[in-house]
Design a protein around this motif. Structure first.
Motif, PDB file in Angstrom:
ATOM      1  N   LEU A   1      11.652 -12.814  -8.727  1.00 42.36           N
ATOM      2  CA  LEU A   1      12.061 -11.268  -7.759  1.00 42.36           C
ATOM      3  C   LEU A   1      10.939 -10.851  -7.946  1.00 42.36           C
ATOM      4  O   LEU A   1      10.667  -9.808  -7.746  1.00 42.36           O
ATOM      5  CB  LEU A   1      13.272 -10.870  -7.706  1.00 42.36           C
ATOM      6  CG  LEU A   1      14.059 -10.927  -7.136  1.00 42.36           C
ATOM      7  CD1 LEU A   1      15.785  -9.980  -7.767  1.00 42.36           C
ATOM      8  CD2 LEU A   1      14.085 -11.204  -5.911  1.00 42.36           C
TER       9      LEU A   1
ATOM     10  N   VAL B   1      21.970 -11.120  -6.086  1.00 39.02           N
ATOM     11  CA  VAL B   1      20.618 -12.072  -7.484  1.00 39.02           C
ATOM     12  C   VAL B   1      20.696 -10.306  -7.978  1.00 39.02           C
ATOM     13  O   VAL B   1      20.400  -9.601  -7.748  1.00 39.02           O
ATOM     14  CB  VAL B   1      19.556 -11.960  -6.653  1.00 39.02           C
ATOM     15  CG1 VAL B   1      18.529 -12.966  -7.931  1.00 39.02           C
ATOM     16  CG2 VAL B   1      20.135 -13.571  -5.554  1.00 39.02           C
ATOM     17  N   ARG B   2      20.078 -10.969  -8.970  1.00 40.77           N
ATOM     18  CA  ARG B   2      19.899  -9.583  -9.941  1.00 40.77           C
ATOM     19  C   ARG B   2      18.696 -10.161 -11.000  1.00 40.77           C
ATOM     20  O   ARG B   2      18.827 -10.915 -11.548  1.00 40.77           O
ATOM     21  CB  ARG B   2      20.849  -8.454 -10.845  1.00 40.77           C
ATOM     22  CG  ARG B   2      19.865  -7.651 -12.062  1.00 40.77           C
ATOM     23  CD  ARG B   2      21.477  -6.960 -12.781  1.00 40.77           C
ATOM     24  NE  ARG B   2      21.879  -5.773 -11.478  1.00 40.77           N
ATOM     25  CZ  ARG B   2      22.721  -5.502 -11.338  1.00 40.77           C
ATOM     26  NH1 ARG B   2      23.769  -6.745 -12.397  1.00 40.77           N
ATOM     27  NH2 ARG B   2      23.779  -4.558 -11.171  1.00 40.77           N
ATOM     28  N   TRP B   3      16.850  -9.198 -11.342  1.00 42.85           N
ATOM     29  CA  TRP B   3      16.316  -9.472 -12.297  1.00 42.85           C
ATOM     30  C   TRP B   3      16.244  -8.823 -13.043  1.00 42.85           C
ATOM     31  O   TRP B   3      15.606  -7.366 -12.479  1.00 42.85           O
ATOM     32  CB  TRP B   3      15.253 -10.618 -11.646  1.00 42.85           C
ATOM     33  CG  TRP B   3      13.865 -10.701 -12.281  1.00 42.85           C
ATOM     34  CD1 TRP B   3      13.805 -11.865 -13.735  1.00 42.85           C
ATOM     35  CD2 TRP B   3      12.576  -9.718 -12.751  1.00 42.85           C
ATOM     36  NE1 TRP B   3      12.856 -11.034 -14.335  1.00 42.85           N
ATOM     37  CE2 TRP B   3      12.566 -10.432 -13.700  1.00 42.85           C
ATOM     38  CE3 TRP B   3      12.822  -8.532 -12.113  1.00 42.85           C
ATOM     39  CZ2 TRP B   3      10.314  -9.583 -13.951  1.00 42.85           C
ATOM     40  CZ3 TRP B   3      11.661  -8.485 -12.478  1.00 42.85           C
ATOM     41  CH2 TRP B   3      10.171  -8.952 -13.530  1.00 42.85           C
TER      42      TRP B   3
ATOM     43  N   THR C   1      26.324  -7.444  -4.712  1.00 45.57           N
ATOM     44  CA  THR C   1      24.568  -7.949  -5.930  1.00 45.57           C
ATOM     45  C   THR C   1      25.504  -9.294  -5.714  1.00 45.57           C
ATOM     46  O   THR C   1      25.300  -9.607  -6.791  1.00 45.57           O
ATOM     47  CB  THR C   1      24.532  -7.102  -7.238  1.00 45.57           C
ATOM     48  OG1 THR C   1      24.693  -5.769  -7.267  1.00 45.57           O
ATOM     49  CG2 THR C   1      22.900  -7.125  -7.450  1.00 45.57           C
TER      50      THR C   1
ATOM     51  N   ARG D   1      16.310  -6.290  -7.356  1.00 49.90           N
ATOM     52  CA  ARG D   1      18.178  -7.103  -6.756  1.00 49.90           C
ATOM     53  C   ARG D   1      18.195  -7.134  -5.547  1.00 49.90           C
ATOM     54  O   ARG D   1      17.470  -6.060  -5.146  1.00 49.90           O
ATOM     55  CB  ARG D   1      19.595  -6.564  -7.672  1.00 49.90           C
ATOM     56  CG  ARG D   1      19.873  -4.280  -7.198  1.00 49.90           C
ATOM     57  CD  ARG D   1      20.668  -4.069  -8.406  1.00 49.90           C
ATOM     58  NE  ARG D   1      20.360  -2.276  -7.779  1.00 49.90           N
ATOM     59  CZ  ARG D   1      20.770  -1.234  -9.051  1.00 49.90           C
ATOM     60  NH1 ARG D   1      20.702  -2.208 -10.101  1.00 49.90           N
ATOM     61  NH2 ARG D   1      20.395  -0.441  -8.258  1.00 49.90           N
TER      62      ARG D   1
ATOM     63  N   ASP E   1      16.725 -18.848  -8.968  1.00 54.87           N
ATOM     64  CA  ASP E   1      15.675 -18.289 -10.154  1.00 54.87           C
ATOM     65  C   ASP E   1      15.159 -17.460  -9.571  1.00 54.87           C
ATOM     66  O   ASP E   1      14.894 -16.399  -9.346  1.00 54.87           O
ATOM     67  CB  ASP E   1      14.602 -19.499 -10.006  1.00 54.87           C
ATOM     68  CG  ASP E   1      13.412 -19.034 -11.007  1.00 54.87           C
ATOM     69  OD1 ASP E   1      13.408 -17.879 -11.838  1.00 54.87           O
ATOM     70  OD2 ASP E   1      12.443 -19.137 -10.939  1.00 54.87           O
ATOM     71  N   PRO E   2      15.906 -16.448 -10.373  1.00 51.49           N
ATOM     72  CA  PRO E   2      15.985 -14.339 -10.042  1.00 51.49           C
ATOM     73  C   PRO E   2      14.974 -14.173 -10.928  1.00 51.49           C
ATOM     74  O   PRO E   2      14.208 -13.493  -9.820  1.00 51.49           O
ATOM     75  CB  PRO E   2      16.743 -13.936 -11.444  1.00 51.49           C
ATOM     76  CG  PRO E   2      18.162 -14.974 -11.032  1.00 51.49           C
ATOM     77  CD  PRO E   2      17.534 -16.334 -11.304  1.00 51.49           C
TER      78      PRO E   2
ATOM     79  N   TYR F   1      15.968 -17.918  -4.489  1.00 51.93           N
ATOM     80  CA  TYR F   1      16.047 -16.020  -5.409  1.00 51.93           C
ATOM     81  C   TYR F   1      17.744 -16.326  -6.303  1.00 51.93           C
ATOM     82  O   TYR F   1      17.876 -16.120  -7.984  1.00 51.93           O
ATOM     83  CB  TYR F   1      16.067 -15.398  -4.661  1.00 51.93           C
ATOM     84  CG  TYR F   1      14.996 -15.073  -4.527  1.00 51.93           C
ATOM     85  CD1 TYR F   1      14.108 -14.295  -5.137  1.00 51.93           C
ATOM     86  CD2 TYR F   1      14.884 -14.205  -2.796  1.00 51.93           C
ATOM     87  CE1 TYR F   1      12.956 -13.944  -4.485  1.00 51.93           C
ATOM     88  CE2 TYR F   1      13.689 -14.508  -2.461  1.00 51.93           C
ATOM     89  CZ  TYR F   1      12.561 -14.385  -2.861  1.00 51.93           C
ATOM     90  OH  TYR F   1      11.371 -13.786  -2.842  1.00 51.93           O
ATOM     91  N   VAL F   2      18.371 -16.833  -5.704  1.00 46.96           N
ATOM     92  CA  VAL F   2      20.171 -17.389  -6.812  1.00 46.96           C
ATOM     93  C   VAL F   2      19.331 -17.910  -8.047  1.00 46.96           C
ATOM     94  O   VAL F   2      19.827 -18.178  -9.380  1.00 46.96           O
ATOM     95  CB  VAL F   2      20.760 -17.248  -5.461  1.00 46.96           C
ATOM     96  CG1 VAL F   2      22.406 -17.810  -6.616  1.00 46.96           C
ATOM     97  CG2 VAL F   2      21.686 -16.204  -4.988  1.00 46.96           C
TER      98      VAL F   2
ATOM     99  N   GLN G   1      16.743 -16.839  -0.449  1.00 45.38           N
ATOM    100  CA  GLN G   1      17.852 -16.258  -1.107  1.00 45.38           C
ATOM    101  C   GLN G   1      18.295 -17.560  -2.044  1.00 45.38           C
ATOM    102  O   GLN G   1      18.712 -17.087  -3.126  1.00 45.38           O
ATOM    103  CB  GLN G   1      19.022 -15.241   0.349  1.00 45.38           C
ATOM    104  CG  GLN G   1      20.144 -14.902  -0.568  1.00 45.38           C
ATOM    105  CD  GLN G   1      21.047 -14.250  -0.374  1.00 45.38           C
ATOM    106  OE1 GLN G   1      20.287 -13.637   0.774  1.00 45.38           O
ATOM    107  NE2 GLN G   1      22.068 -14.100  -1.030  1.00 45.38           N
TER     108      GLN G   1
END
Length: 146
Positions: free
Chosen positions: A96, A140-142, A138, A117, A92-93, A89-90, A86
């Motif tokens: 995802l 992380v969002r990409w 939320t 997300r 570098d979104p 991912y935070v 995680q």
């Protein structure tokens, strides 16, 4: 039964001493990544009785606007793998995209995912018991280039 030679006894004692030394150093300075020579804190700690309990999930939004739950069956990626990475991912979104690609491979006829997300559902806990309330965060969002 044959008798163990002096050299064989010395080798076994040396290997045993090395194993014990690794366990000692791992216990004092190790992390979960050093398991089995480091502590496995997941089972050796607990949260306070009123601390909310997290439940992490990955979801996508397809081009029709439908929200798609992206568990192991949908992507082949276990939730533990997502949770373990995680932080990446935070940071570098765009990573995802790999989850979206895994979903597309397994569901070629499905509409393409345009948003991904990682969502943490925080379940309320009071005196060690669930309250029945929760909040979603939320993490992380990409969004795909459209």
């Amino acid at each position: 039964m044959e008798t163990l030679t002096t050299r064989g006894r010395a080798v076994r004692l040396g290997v045993t001493a090395l194993g014990l030394a690794l366990l000692l150093v791992g216990t004092v300075r190790g992390t979960d990544d050093d398991f089995p020579f480091g502590p496995f804190r997941m089972y050796s700690t607990s949260d306070p009785p009123d601390a909310p309990a997290p439940d992490t999930r990955v979801e996508g939004v397809d081009r029709t606007g439908a929200v798609v739950e992206l568990g192991q069956d949908a992507t082949g990626i276990r939730r533990a793998e997502i949770e373990g990475q995680q932080g990446r991912y935070v940071a570098d979104p765009a990573l995802l995209r790999q989850v979206a690609d895994a979903y597309a491979e397994r569901h070629p006829a499905a509409p393409a995912l345009v948003e991904m997300r990682i969502v943490i559902r925080w379940y309320g806990i009071r005196d060690g018991r669930p309250t029945g309330r929760w909040t979603d965060e939320t993490a992380v969002r990409w969004q795909a280039d459209r």
